[in-house]
Design an enzyme around this catalytic site. Structure first.
Site, PDB file in Angstrom:
ATOM      1  CG  ASP A 432      -2.198   1.404   1.410  1.00 15.00           C
ATOM      2  OD1 ASP A 432      -2.733   1.709   0.418  1.00 15.00           O
ATOM      3  OD2 ASP A 432      -1.984   1.597   2.319  1.00 15.00           O
ATOM      4  CE  LYS A 433       0.525   7.224  -2.733  1.00 18.75           C
ATOM      5  NZ  LYS A 433       0.798   8.581  -1.853  1.00 18.75           N
ATOM      6  CG  ASP A 922      -2.989   8.520  -3.093  1.00 19.71           C
ATOM      7  OD1 ASP A 922      -4.164   8.923  -2.740  1.00 19.71           O
ATOM      8  OD2 ASP A 922      -2.084   8.716  -2.475  1.00 19.71           O
ATOM      9  N   GLY A1374      12.068  16.033  -9.348  1.00 21.19           N
ATOM     10  CA  GLY A1374      11.570  17.160 -10.685  1.00 21.19           C
ATOM     11  C   GLY A1374      11.999  16.668 -11.555  1.00 21.19           C
TER      12      GLY A1374
END
Lengths: 1407, 348
Positions: A432-433, A922, A1374
């Site tokens: 899971d995150k 998400d 980034g």
């Protein structure tokens, strides 16, 4: 004890009543599953109080339900023996031994004395029975303790609440509970001392969540001012039959006048929870005892079968085959031997009848005799030993200090006892995150309001400084497990507090802030060091430094600007409106419970309610409001200006506050002070009386004091309002709103009070809360706005769903719709940017409803609420009706920081050959970014995004990606061959380049369809990481099941929340992270850890150890039994295959049970092939245990071969030595047995990788025990032993030098090949483990060099691995954002996967 | 947080759940890890090789010093064996003799054994058919475990009961030294041949004023010619269950080919230094039938050394093992020298 007897009687009565009454409830079994299957009274149950007017009906109905007595024990004193035996004989091995015992009673085939054959069986059964009995006894004691707890139950006779034991509570009883009492049974809440009919409960006992939950008195009862009188209760309750769903309760109360009131889980107090913050509550019991939801959920420890055990079972079949072969040999041999004689030789005893049995029949009988004789070949003790070893291993895992997490004072919990060795074979990890990879500490980072972004740079700076302190702190915490932290923290708090006071006036914002942080931090750690602190309230989450620009804008808000809402043409004012609404939404749209530290929560609320001046003010305001609503265009009333602040003044007053807040020494603007002085709310601010006066503060100037209140972060001793939220996001948003002085003051089911800086307290009438669910992905509150008096819906939710719900053609006119469109676009842009930064995004929207609209909706909603059947669907539909046509206010970005050590752990696991999938709910961008941040994806990976609407397209795309990967692989292979690197095995983890696969939820649905599963799995095997976003819990578990069943892979699922439960249950090993989201995941898991990083040691070290230890032990057991039994077999060739044993039976049986049982168990628990540090340093070692499955078939056969060889040596060396001499049979067996003992024990020492004093003691002890026993037995057994009795045999033998010479030679010769094999292995072909072991002796520098070389050796050809180690850049996010933005901009008609351009980089760095 | 603790009784610090930091629990016990480097490996092989070789040589030397004469008399007494084939002749006497010549005398203690071949005394059910309790002098009347030789049809119990006892070796062997055409009987010792514990603990005659009354009410086993109380009528202490021939027979042999100690040469007169060289005759009263099971009977004269009998096997095995170990040592040395240049972890 009379208890069991009572139990029996009780159960008998129940049984009878169940027969008599219409097939009703309790099958008297204590087993939970039985309850679920039994269907009492159809679908519903009726609960009637046991009171006068209902008495008869009560007798009829309620007696059928279980009372509150619980029994979690399996056995009673009476049934323990039969039941335990019955359960034990479910095991095949035990049945086998029972069969042998029975066989031995057949005179024709008996081999041993009858009692002796029973010995191993009895020993095994006894050990297990004692274990079961002890477990059960502790359960019994617990039950007794719980059953005898006392609670207050209404008594009809005495007309008052009297003390009763829990076990005597029945369905339909009224129970009165005071604060902090534990709820004895599931009951419907009928009365609460709380004026609003609220009761707070803490469910820590149930699921470990420490935040408070609100429960509500049944509608209609809350209005009653006095306590409910059970005598007057004339309603009946109908509800669903007991089930285990904690989050569902359906039913209704039917009053005597046939009115029905719906019941939901909000009305249900669950057994095991604790009443908090409520003076007293009264409820009626609806479910009791085993029918409560808590008990139905308590499934106890669950047993999974490990891979090794399955393997052992199959190998035991081989042993059975071997046994049958050997017995057949014996049978045929005996037949042939008999047929050599024409008449009965006088050493063969004829049958009782004096007849000669034909050789064939004699051979057949001999077959069974042989089975009894050679029974030990099937290692029955193996099962017992495996169980003991696993317990030992679990014990050691649980005691590993590295798993201790000081902040939560928690360590690893092993909930499944028998799959420890599977930890060493994990091939797939599904993670899971949120809360698993990340901390689940939500920090407000950015927001976008009305299309304008506010980046909160200062807040970002603050967070950076936290990170440093945090990591330092954690590092120190890791090293020393003691609680020295507390001391530090105590002293420094003291110091910093003083400093805080002194520094307050200093005109240095930055410095002050840092001090402030320090202060907060110390508070925070102080809190953290206690277990069970309020969730989501660490300083890092609660403190938000507001954005200057936004604060300024917000401060322009006044009630005036509110008065001229949509008509106001100036952009300025509508933007302010948006901002105000935005923050109001943040503060209101949640289920946060407010409390003040050290005070009961309810008092806080009472205080705020009791503030008469405010009330009057509110009334005045509302009165004016009602007037003004009708003429919106008219200017606000002057009285409004007076009571709050005028529109022209307010900005300046705010600026002055701001300056105060920033602690400029400048005195607050006079008018501001005056205004606040005039405002009674501020002077009588509710918190003040309860403040634990921390010296000094109140001596400050009045203005300063007020500012303290207004800006909580500027004044350390101010009592912080505690926000207890169900989810961390909510808490973060409320804290953010507070930073902007939109402070949520209190929340009751009827109203929410918000302290708006510009306006003072506003009390919103709370009309409805539509709670968050994962299907809608949003929540809404419906309030009546105190200023405009209109019904306003505030909604917050995931942008994917929210954007579709926005109103398309607003009635506000072209101008507005354009603006809104623009806002929508810009907000979407901001949202995407947030997601790329790995922030969690939420959209905030609102909707104003007319009273008529609301009334209409309300009608429908009530219908939905009161229906029992199909209620969820109706409620959902009702919610959908409300949440449309919303106006977008803005969006928030909340950061969820990575947990400590996550990237390292993932990298190490990856190097260990474990594939890691991330399954999260998400959105894609967030997920991908987190994946990069935690090094699940590397910057060099090519990322394929699977996103297609239809199944066919999905199939097409997947095959295309596959093609692409294959092409790349071949292209990559040629240069690598050119370099002279030969890839040893083209394994799936090391293709020429690495790919990552990203799938979203909708595509996942297609992919999981049967037709696409195979190609999908093929694709995922080629990818080094798979990220599934927007996955539902069900999809998560489906994925795990797919991989587990189709790829036959060992899977591990790790998660922390309720949404991971199904996945955790499906996987071979479920790991729960005991984080902030409660304990549901932990309850479902096999192992519960507190941090993701602990997974590294759990798998790499303990997994490896447990796996190799148990494997080796199992092999050793096979070896031991085969080697020993064969001795008997060889002897059959010298005794006419008559089943004679040359060893005394007692010694024969005890050999396995006593003399050679302890060392292998120790070996299984303690052996350490490679030290922990090296296993952590070289994750590659994990692959050894991983790849071999449990153990290789060759290992099994080599072991058997060695066993055969050793038994040959052990038998024939003494045999040839003594052949033809005058030796008697037991004297001949003695050296064989002794040599076998030495061989078997020393064999273990050769196999042992590390010898400690425990091993030495056990080995010596075993040898000593053997000699003591045989010597002792040799002196006492002159008659009562079996016919050839070993009297004085050992004594005689030990006086004979030949005995020693024979034993010595036999042991040496038997062990020589094994020793030689180990020598050659250790020298010529050192295995990886041996090489790694060698590391131990190196100096740190040598070690580093060797480790590098090692890695080169191991993965030199697999360049991916090499890169992973050589480039450990963390600048991923980034760079990624660029690539991802192109991906998201792509129209959907384009090929939905996007090959990352960075794939080309791969060709360059390979040096 | 604070709100929560305020409800708890103050000052009740919960013990930390932190595990103990002990060597055992953290699996950091000092461990001896046998590291197989060249020195330990080679020394272990060479040392054990040398040890085995030397032990082997000693054993072979001592086994060679044993003098042994073995005579198979089942062939020489074929007439008697034919007579015994018919069990109706059980009470007919039959004697035969076997001659042999000693080229050199046998010095020291000389032991006389009888040997049987193909006699499966270790057959399981045969072996079980005995009553240790009866042999201890208890319960003489109700023998247990003795089927099928427990009682006669009329209920008279056998003494001793059981198949082993019933099949007792009952040849009588005497040794004569033929010097100067006169046969001098070699004095033989009947007692002191069995285990002391057997004679003094495991076997007991039933208590009575004399042996025959002690065994009253019992009958001899069917194959026996004499009742148990007249096995040795000359020596009261060697009679009944305490008869050493009987005791030795009751100790079950390990192999179908075995020997049992029968007599020892009493070192008196001309036999004080053992058996002198010359011609000898075994005079055998042939009672024990072996043709039924294709068995053979031997009589053996042998000396005994510390390493047991004449079997050279153990010595040879030691020598072979020793040389194998030494050889392996050399092979490993060779491999080591050959691979010295290659970097292996092993060399460190």
């Amino acid at each position: 004890m009379a208890d069991p007897i009572r139990w029996a009687r009780y159960r008998w009565q129940r049984l009878i009543s169940a027969e008599g009454g219409e097939g009703s409830s309790s099958s008297s079994n204590s087993n939970n599953k039985c309850y679920q299957s039994s269907k009492p009274l159809g679908k519903h149950r009726i609960v009637i109080p046991c009171l006068g007017h209902f008495k008869e009906e009560y007798e009829k109905v309620s007696k059928l339900y279980m009372n509150n007595k619980i029994r979690t024990t399996k056995y009673t004193l009476l049934n323990f023996l039969p039941r335990n035996l019955f359960e034990q004989f479910h095991r095949v091995a035990n049945l086998y031994f029972l069969f042998l015992v029975v066989l031995n009673w057949v005179p024709l085939v008996e081999a041993f004395q009858k009692e002796i054959t029973m010995l191993p069986l009895v020993a095994v059964l006894t050990i297990i029975a004692v274990k079961d009995g002890l477990e059960d006894y502790s359960r019994y004691k617990m039950d007794k303790q719980i059953n005898n707890l006392v609670t207050k139950v209404y008594s009809r006779k005495e007309k008052k609440y009297i003390d009763k034991r829990w076990k005597n509570v029945n369905v339909g009883d009224f129970i009165r509970l005071s604060r902090n009492e534990i709820i004895p049974a599931d009951m419907v809440l009928l009365y609460s001392t709380d004026l609003d009919g609220i009761c707070y409960i803490e469910t820590a006992g149930l699921d470990g969540e420490t935040n408070l939950k609100q429960r509500q008195v049944v509608r209609g009862y809350s209005e009653q001012a006095s306590e409910i009188d059970p005598e007057n209760f004339s309603s009946r309750i109908e509800c669903e039959s007991p089930n285990d769903d904690l989050n569902r309760f359906r039913g209704f109360v039917e009053h005597s006048n046939k009115d029905r009131v719906g019941l939901s889980k909000e009305n249900l107090l669950l057994r095991g929870c604790t009443v908090r913050n409520t003076e007293a509550v009264v409820g009626i019991v609806v479910y009791a005892g085993h029918e409560t939801k808590a008990m139905l959920n308590n499934s106890g420890p669950h047993y999974k079968r490990s891979k090794l055990e399955r393997k052992v079972n199959s190998d035991i079949l081989w042993c059975v085959l071997l046994l049958i072969l050997m017995c057949l040999t014996g049978a045929i041999g005996h037949g042939m031997w008999l047929s050599r004689y024409s008449e009965i030789p006088f050493f063969n005893i004829p049958e009782p009848g004096g007849k000669l049995i034909p050789p064939a029949l004699a051979g057949f009988n001999m077959f069974w005799t042989m089975i009894i004789l050679l029974q030990v070949l099937i290692p029955v003790s193996l099962y017992v030993s495996i169980e003991i070893v696993k317990l030992g291993q679990i014990y050691l895992i649980q005691n590993d200090i590295d798993f201790y997490h000081e902040k939560t004072d928690s360590t690893i919990q092993c909930r499944a006892l028998n799959i420890a060795e599977d930890l060493g074979q994990i091939q797939y990890i599904f993670s899971d995150k949120t809360g698993t990879l990340t901390e689940n500490k939500m920090v407000f980072r950015r927001c976008s309001i009305a299309g304008q972004e506010y980046c909160h740079e200062e807040n970002a700076k603050r967070l950076e400084s936290y990170q440093e302190v945090d990591s330092e702190d954690e590092a120190s915490a890791d090293h020393q497990c003691g609680s020295s932290n507390d001391h530090q923290c105590g002293s420094s708090t003291h110091v910093s507090k003083c400093q805080g006071h002194n520094c307050t006036p200093v005109n240095e914002p930055l410095k002050r802030k840092s001090l402030n942080q320090l202060l907060r931090r110390e508070d925070g750690t102080g809190d953290d060091s206690h277990p069970g602190h309020v969730a989501f309230s660490s300083p890092i989450e609660t403190d938000v430094v507001p954005d200057t620009q936004l604060l300024e804008k917000f401060s322009q808000f006044s009630s005036d600007s509110y008065q001229q809402p949509e008509e106001a043409s100036s952009k300025f004012s509508w933007e302010t409106m948006y901002i105000t609404d935005f923050f109001l939404a943040l503060a209101i749209c949640n289920t946060v419970v407010v409390s003040v530290p050290n005070q009961p929560r309810q008092k806080m609320r009472l205080a705020s309610l009791g503030r008469m001046p405010i009330k009057s003010l509110e009334e005045i305001r509302q009165m004016f409001q009602r007037l003004s609503v009708r003429r919106q265009s008219s200017s606000p009333l002057p009285s409004m200006k007076e009571s709050s602040s005028s529109s022209s003044e307010s900005p300046t007053s705010f600026v002055s506050k701001l300056s105060l807040f920033r602690a400029k020494l400048a005195s607050p603007a006079l008018d501001g002070t005056a205004q606040r002085a005039a405002d009674p709310h501020h002077t009588d601010s509710p918190e003040h009386p309860q403040v634990p006066q921390a010296g000094g503060v109140w001596t400050l100037a009045a203005g300063g004091e007020h500012s303290c209140v207004a800006s909580p972060q500027a004044s350390p001793p101010t009592p912080r309002l505690c926000y207890e939220a169900e989810s961390p996001d909510e808490a973060a948003l409320v804290h953010a709103a507070r930073a902007y002085k939109c402070v949520l003051q209190s929340r009751t089911p009827e109203q929410v009070t918000v302290d708006l800086a510009g306006l003072g307290s506003l009390t919103f009438q709370l009309l409805h809360i539509l709670p968050f669910d994962s299907l809608r992905k949003r929540m809404s509150v419906v309030v009546r706005h105190p200023l405009s008096n209109s019904v306003v819906v505030y909604t917050k939710g995931a942008d994917s769903v929210m954007m579709d719900l926005l109103r398309t053609a607003p009635e506000g006119g072209v101008n507005h719709s354009e603006i809104e469109q623009k806002i929508k676009e810009r907000t979407q842009k901001h949202l995407d940017a947030y997601a790329r930064r790995g922030l969690r995004t939420l959209c905030i929207a609102k909707k104003v409803m007319s009273d008529a609209e609301y009334a209409e909706w309300l009608n429908h909603h009530f219908l939905a609420e009161t229906s029992i059947d199909n209620r969820e669907a109706l409620l959902l539909e009702s919610a959908m009706r409300l949440e449309t046509g919303l106006t977008l206010l803005g969006a928030t970005g909340i950061e969820d920081r990575l947990q400590e050590g996550v990237p390292d752990t993932i990298q190490a696991l990856r190097r260990a050959g474990v594939k890691i999938w991330m399954l999260t709910g998400d959105k894609r961008e967030t997920a991908v970014n987190i994946a990069f941040a935690c090094k699940l994806l590397e910057p060099d990976d090519r990322i394929f995004t699977l996103k297609s609407e239809s199944r066919d397209a999905c199939a097409l795309v997947m095959s295309k990606i596959l093609e692409d990967i294959q092409k790349n692989n071949t292209a990559q292979k040629s240069p690598s061959q050119h370099l002279g690197n030969v890839c040893a095995s083209p394994s799936t983890q090391a293709p020429g380049f690495s790919a990552g696969l990203v799938i979203d939820g909708r595509t996942l649905e297609h992919v999981l369809h049967d037709s696409l599963q195979n190609i999908f799995l093929e694709l995922t095997e080629k990818c080094r990481a798979v990220v599934c976003c927007q996955a539902t819990p069900l999809q998560k578990s489906l994925l795990v099941r797919l991989v587990r069943s189709k790829l036959q892979a060992m899977t591990l699922a790790v998660g922390d929340g309720a949404n991971d439960v199904s996945m955790i249950q499906v996987a071979d090993i479920g790991v729960g992270i005991s984080g902030q989201e409660g304990m549901q995941a932990v309850m479902a898991s096999d192992f519960a850890i507190s941090q993701f990083r602990h997974l590294r040691k759990l798998l790499l070290v303990h997994g490896h150890w447990c796996s190799t230890r148990l494997t080796n032990m199992v092999l050793y057991y096979f070896y031991k039994n085969v080697a020993y039994v064969n001795l008997l077999f060889w002897y059959q060739f010298f005794c006419g295959f008559s089943g004679t044993s040359m060893t005394d039976y007692w010694i024969l049986i005890l050999f396995n049970l006593l003399f050679t049982s302890v060392p292998p168990i120790l070996y299984g628990v303690l052996d350490k092939d490679v030290p922990a540090e090296i296993l952590l340093q070289l994750p590659q070692l994990y692959m050894i245990s991983q790849k071999s499955g449990a153990y290789l078939p060759s290992a099994f056969w080599i072991t058997l071969l060695d066993a055969f060889y050793q038994s040959l040596v052990c038998f024939f060396v003494p045999c040839f030595t003594y052949y033809g001499s005058d030796i008697d049979i037991l004297s001949f067996g003695n050296p064989i047995n002794t040599a076998a003992l030495f061989t078997i024990l020393f064999h273990l020492l050769i196999e042992c990788k590390s010898l400690t004093w425990i091993h030495a003691a056990a080995t010596l002890g075993s040898i000593l025990l053997y000699f003591v026993f045989t010597l002792g037995f040799g002196t006492v057994c002159n008659t009562h032993s079996s016919p050839p009795n070993p009297y004085w045999v050992m004594e005689k033998q030990m006086a004979d030098p030949i005995f020693y010479l024979v034993c010595l030679l036999t042991t040496c010769v038997a062990l020589l090949p094994r020793y030689l094999l180990r020598v050659l292995q250790g020298t010529l072909f050192p295995s990886a483990v041996l090489r790694a072991k060698h590391f131990d002796s190196l100096s740190p520098q040598e070690r580093r060099a060797a480790s590098k070389k090692w890695r080169g050796d191991w993965t030199g050809n697999c360049r991916v691995e090499f890169q992973a180690t050589s480039r450990s850049s963390s600048s991923a996010p980034g760079v990624v954002s660029e690539e991802e933005s192109t991906a998201s901009i792509l129209p959907t008609s384009e090929p939905p996967f996007q090959a990352c351009s960075r794939g080309q980089l791969l060709t360059k760095p390979s040096g | 947080m604070k709100s929560k603790t305020s409800f708890l009784p103050q000052g009740e610090a919960r013990p930390s759940r932190c595990p103990d930091n002990t060597a055992f629990k953290q699996q950091r016990l000092p461990a001896w890890k046998p590291r197989l480097n060249i020195a330990t490996v080679l020394s272990s092989f060479f040392l054990s090789g040398a040890f085995c070789l030397s032990v082997g040589v000693c054993l072979i030397l001592s086994a060679n010093s044993v003098r042994e004469i073995q005579i198979d008399y089942s062939a020489q007494c074929s007439e008697c064996s034919k007579l015994r084939e018919n069990s109706s002749n059980w009470n007919k006497e039959c004697t035969c003799s076997a001659n042999f010549t000693l080229e050199e005398g046998i010095p020291g203690d000389v032991f006389m054994y009888y040997g049987l071949q193909n006699f499966y005394q270790n057959h399981r059910r045969f072996m079980m058919s005995r009553s240790d309790a009866q042999l201890l002098g208890q319960n003489a009347k109700i023998p247990k475990n003795c089927a099928p030789f427990a009682t006669y049809r009329n209920g008279t119990p056998m003494a001793p009961c059981g198949a082993i006892a019933n099949s007792m070796f009952n040849d009588t062997i005497e040794l004569f030294y033929n010097s100067n055409s006169s046969a001098i009987p070699v004095p033989l010792l009947k007692t002191g041949n069995c285990w002391w514990t057997d004679k003094n603990v495991k076997f007991r005659n039933p208590e009575s004023y004399n042996l025959s009354s002690a065994f009253a009410g019992t009958a001899r086993p069917p194959y026996w010619q004499k009742p148990v109380y007249s096995l040795d009528e000359e020596d009261e202490r060697n009679n009944g269950y305490l008869n050493e021939d009987f005791i030795i027979w009751m100790r079950v042999s390990a192999f179908p080919m075995f020997r049992n100690l029968y007599r020892r040469v009493r070192r008196v007169r001309q036999f004080a230094d053992g058996l002198p060289a010359g011609n000898y005759t075994f005079s055998i009263s042939y009672n024990f039938p072996v043709t039924k099971f294709k068995g053979r009977k031997h009589v053996i004269l042998s000396t005994v050394v510390w390493s047991g009998g004449s079997s050279p096997f153990l010595g040879i095995a030691y020598v072979v093992t020793g040389s194998a170990a030494t050889l392996t040592g050399f092979v490993i040395t060779a491999i080591h020298l050959k691979l010295r240049k290659k970097k292996t972890y092993f060399q460190k």
